[in-house]
Design an enzyme around this catalytic site. Structure first.
Site, PDB file in Angstrom:
ATOM      1  CG  ASP A   8      -0.207   0.005   2.558  1.00 62.64           C
ATOM      2  OD1 ASP A   8       0.660   0.895   2.749  1.00 62.64           O
ATOM      3  OD2 ASP A   8      -0.470  -0.854   3.420  1.00 62.64           O
TER       4      ASP A   8
ATOM      5  CG  HIS B 104       7.573  -8.020  -0.411  1.00 64.00           C
ATOM      6  ND1 HIS B 104       7.114  -8.501   0.793  1.00 64.00           N
ATOM      7  CD2 HIS B 104       8.815  -8.551  -0.577  1.00 64.00           C
ATOM      8  CE1 HIS B 104       8.040  -9.292   1.333  1.00 64.00           C
ATOM      9  NE2 HIS B 104       9.073  -9.333   0.528  1.00 64.00           N
TER      10      HIS B 104
HETATM   11  P1  OAD Z   1       2.210 -11.218   8.656  1.00 63.10           P
HETATM   12  O1  OAD Z   1       0.735 -11.426   8.486  1.00 63.10           O
HETATM   13  O2  OAD Z   1       3.102 -12.408   8.472  1.00 63.10           O
HETATM   14  O3  OAD Z   1       2.512 -10.612  10.104  1.00 63.10           O
HETATM   15  C1  OAD Z   1       1.783  -9.511  10.582  1.00 63.10           C
HETATM   16  C2  OAD Z   1       2.348  -9.124  11.936  1.00 63.10           C
HETATM   17  O4  OAD Z   1       1.714  -7.928  12.337  1.00 63.10           O
HETATM   18  C3  OAD Z   1       2.142 -10.146  13.053  1.00 63.10           C
HETATM   19  O5  OAD Z   1       3.351 -10.260  13.799  1.00 63.10           O
HETATM   20  C4  OAD Z   1       1.038  -9.507  13.920  1.00 63.10           C
HETATM   21  O6  OAD Z   1       1.180  -9.818  15.312  1.00 63.10           O
HETATM   22  C5  OAD Z   1       1.310  -8.030  13.694  1.00 63.10           C
HETATM   23  N1  OAD Z   1       0.127  -7.160  13.877  1.00 63.10           N
HETATM   24  C6  OAD Z   1      -1.145  -7.356  13.487  1.00 63.10           C
HETATM   25  N2  OAD Z   1      -1.931  -6.298  13.801  1.00 63.10           N
HETATM   26  C7  OAD Z   1      -1.101  -5.403  14.408  1.00 63.10           C
HETATM   27  C8  OAD Z   1      -1.306  -4.115  14.995  1.00 63.10           C
HETATM   28  N3  OAD Z   1      -2.499  -3.520  15.004  1.00 63.10           N
HETATM   29  N4  OAD Z   1      -0.234  -3.489  15.518  1.00 63.10           N
HETATM   30  C9  OAD Z   1       0.995  -4.074  15.544  1.00 63.10           C
HETATM   31  N5  OAD Z   1       1.235  -5.285  15.005  1.00 63.10           N
HETATM   32  C10 OAD Z   1       0.209  -5.937  14.449  1.00 63.10           C
HETATM   33  O7  OAD Z   1       2.597 -10.026   7.657  1.00 63.10           O
HETATM   34  P2  OAD Z   1       4.018  -9.581   7.098  1.00 63.10           P
HETATM   35  O8  OAD Z   1       5.107  -9.899   8.061  1.00 63.10           O
HETATM   36  O9  OAD Z   1       3.863  -8.192   6.606  1.00 63.10           O
HETATM   37  O10 OAD Z   1       4.658 -10.880   0.840  1.00 63.10           O
HETATM   38  O11 OAD Z   1       4.165 -10.535   5.842  1.00 63.10           O
HETATM   39  C11 OAD Z   1       5.342 -10.481   5.080  1.00 63.10           C
HETATM   40  C12 OAD Z   1       5.056 -10.822   3.644  1.00 63.10           C
HETATM   41  O12 OAD Z   1       4.310 -12.054   3.576  1.00 63.10           O
HETATM   42  C13 OAD Z   1       4.167  -9.836   2.920  1.00 63.10           C
HETATM   43  O13 OAD Z   1       4.878  -8.713   2.445  1.00 63.10           O
HETATM   44  C14 OAD Z   1       3.608 -10.660   1.805  1.00 63.10           C
HETATM   45  C15 OAD Z   1       3.266 -11.907   2.558  1.00 63.10           C
HETATM   46  O14 OAD Z   1       3.244 -13.082   1.824  1.00 63.10           O
HETATM   47  C16 OAD Z   1       4.351 -11.082  -0.449  1.00 63.10           C
HETATM   48  O15 OAD Z   1       3.219 -11.041  -0.884  1.00 63.10           O
HETATM   49  C17 OAD Z   1       5.563 -11.328  -1.289  1.00 63.10           C
END
Ligand code: OAD
Length: 229
Positions: free
Chosen positions: A90, A105
């Site tokens: 985003d 990404h």
């Molecule tokens: P994840 O869904 O793996 O992790 C999200 C994290 O955000 C978790 O640790 C949650 O605890 C935390 N979280 C959720 N709500 C929150 C809030 N309100 N405040 C603070 N933390 C919060 O997502 P990503 O790590 O972003 O890649 O995923 C990495 C990549 O996996 C993405 O970029 C995407 C996906 O597959 C591709 O599409 C290539």
């Protein structure tokens, strides 16, 4: 020179703006198959389905607003030399006012052709339709890094992390590589904070601050900025 702050963000940062994460209980990859929607194989098999998935995510992202955590990160630029490195596709960091953002990404707001040319086209919130082609005549696709494709800006991102005086990792499970490996470039004695709701394992040297980003991040950035006064 002001201290250098590096922020490494993930989908949890945009969760309170109404955009879903990937791996939580309501995560995108619980409901959808990443193999079908976020891989070159899925794209070859059913491009229409892939376009619809990203068209919907793009529309939602463009209707969303930056939250207090995005804004607090943008405000850091008043006090520090800031680099934001994000896994998010985003544009909420930019809309909150951050001026140096590396998208590892890709970005929903751009499209590109499927041929050898890598020219990107700014589409903002508009959908990509099947049959819509680039100048070279190939089908447009989202300018998103799919599984099996090369993560962008890694060298530049690693350079920022290794030069950082303070690091904030926020809203990421650190489960996707090579993005997650960036934390390993951090120097040992600097302040390293990790904020997410929960975390299976916290990288060495990081202090874990559990809780919502809109609560934790403004508190942290106020403390950091106050230290500069
Ligand atoms: P994840 O869904 O793996 O992790 C999200 C994290 O955000 C978790 O640790 C949650 O605890 C935390 N979280 C959720 N709500 C929150 C809030 N309100 N405040 C603070 N933390 C919060 O997502 P990503 O790590 O972003 O890649 O995923 C990495 C990549 O996996 C993405 O970029 C995407 C996906 O597959 C591709 O599409 C290539």
């Amino acid at each position: 020179m002001p201290d250098k702050v590096v922020v490494l963000s993930g989908s949890g940062l945009s969760a309170e703006s109404g955009l879903p994460t990937f791996r939580g209980a309501a995560g995108l990859w619980r409901e959808h198959s990443w193999m079908e929607l976020a891989s070159p194989e899925g794209w070859r098999k059913h491009p229409q389905l892939v376009l619809e998935f990203y068209n919907e995510r793009r529309a939602k992202a463009w209707a969303a607003e930056p939250n207090a955590a995005h804004r607090a990160i943008a405000e850091l630029e008043k006090h520090f030399d800031v680099a934001v490195i994000t896994q998010n596709v985003d544009n909420l960091h930019e809309r909150a006012g951050s001026t140096r953002v590396l998208h590892l990404h890709g970005e929903l707001g751009f499209a590109r052709g499927t041929g050898p040319g890598r020219k990107r086209y700014r589409i903002d919130g508009a959908p990509i339709e099947l049959g819509q082609t680039c100048e070279e005549g190939t089908q447009l696709r989202p300018d998103i890094v799919w599984f099996g494709e090369e993560t962008r800006h890694m060298e530049e991102a690693a350079g920022h992390v290794s030069a950082a005086d303070k690091i904030l990792v926020v809203g990421t499970s650190l489960s996707v590589y090579p993005a997650a490996s960036l934390v390993e470039y951090a120097r040992p004695r600097i302040e390293k904070i990790l904020n997410s709701l929960e975390m299976d394992s916290v990288p060495r040297g990081f202090e874990f601050l559990p809780g919502q980003a809109t609560v934790i991040v403004p508190r942290l950035t106020a403390r950091w900025s106050g230290c500069r006064a």
